[in-house]
Write a protein that holds these residues in place. Structure first.
Motif, PDB file in Angstrom:
ATOM      1  N   LEU A  77       0.835  -1.210   0.000  1.00  0.00           N
ATOM      2  CA  LEU A  77       0.000   0.000   0.000  1.00  0.00           C
ATOM      3  C   LEU A  77       0.870   1.261   0.000  1.00  0.00           C
ATOM      4  O   LEU A  77       0.592   2.217  -0.728  1.00  0.00           O
ATOM      5  N   GLU A  80       2.274   1.917  -3.353  1.00  0.00           N
ATOM      6  CA  GLU A  80       1.282   2.420  -4.298  1.00  0.00           C
ATOM      7  C   GLU A  80       0.846   3.855  -3.999  1.00  0.00           C
ATOM      8  O   GLU A  80      -0.076   4.368  -4.625  1.00  0.00           O
ATOM      9  N   ALA A  82       0.056   5.189  -0.751  1.00  0.00           N
ATOM     10  CA  ALA A  82      -0.619   5.437   0.532  1.00  0.00           C
ATOM     11  C   ALA A  82       0.400   6.013   1.513  1.00  0.00           C
ATOM     12  O   ALA A  82       1.608   5.834   1.355  1.00  0.00           O
ATOM     13  N   ASP A 102      -5.229   6.560   1.904  1.00  0.00           N
ATOM     14  CA  ASP A 102      -5.057   6.520   0.453  1.00  0.00           C
ATOM     15  C   ASP A 102      -4.928   7.938  -0.103  1.00  0.00           C
ATOM     16  O   ASP A 102      -4.985   8.919   0.642  1.00  0.00           O
TER      17      ASP A 102
END
Length: 115
Positions: A77, A80, A82, A102
């Protein structure tokens, strides 16, 4: 492996009052009742009240995804895009939790049940 969202945690300021209200909607008493966390089981779903959540940066109900490798999923996460809200922590008995925010500001929680 991912078991989906099985836990939702509500940040609360008045634990006793929140516990009474949730008992009404849950239709019963909590299965866990501690000063740091109150948990209800409703139709296979864990619903928790956390009086310390605001201090951890959690200001809204947070869904927690149950995963088998929390450290790997947490890092994926972050990779990506986050940002960390709470790094991986043992909350007792080997149960691990973490959370990220996010790119839209939504908090995603992760739980790795004790093995």
């Amino acid at each position: 492996m991912n078991e989906g969202v099985k836990t939702i945690i509500f940040p609360v300021r008045d634990l006793d009052r929140a516990k009474r209200l949730l008992a009404v909607v849950a239709g019963g008493e909590p299965h866990m009742d501690e000063p740091y966390y109150v948990g209800f089981k409703v139709a296979g779903q864990d619903v928790g009240l956390d009086p310390n959540a605001h201090g951890k940066g959690l200001t809204h109900p947070t869904p927690y995804w149950h995963v088998d490798d929390i450290r790997a999923k947490y890092q994926e996460l972050l990779d990506e895009g986050a940002t960390s809200v709470q790094g991986v922590q043992d909350v007792g008995g080997g149960k691990l939790v973490a959370s990220v925010r996010d790119v839209d500001g939504n908090v995603i929680g992760l739980i790795q049940p004790k093995s």
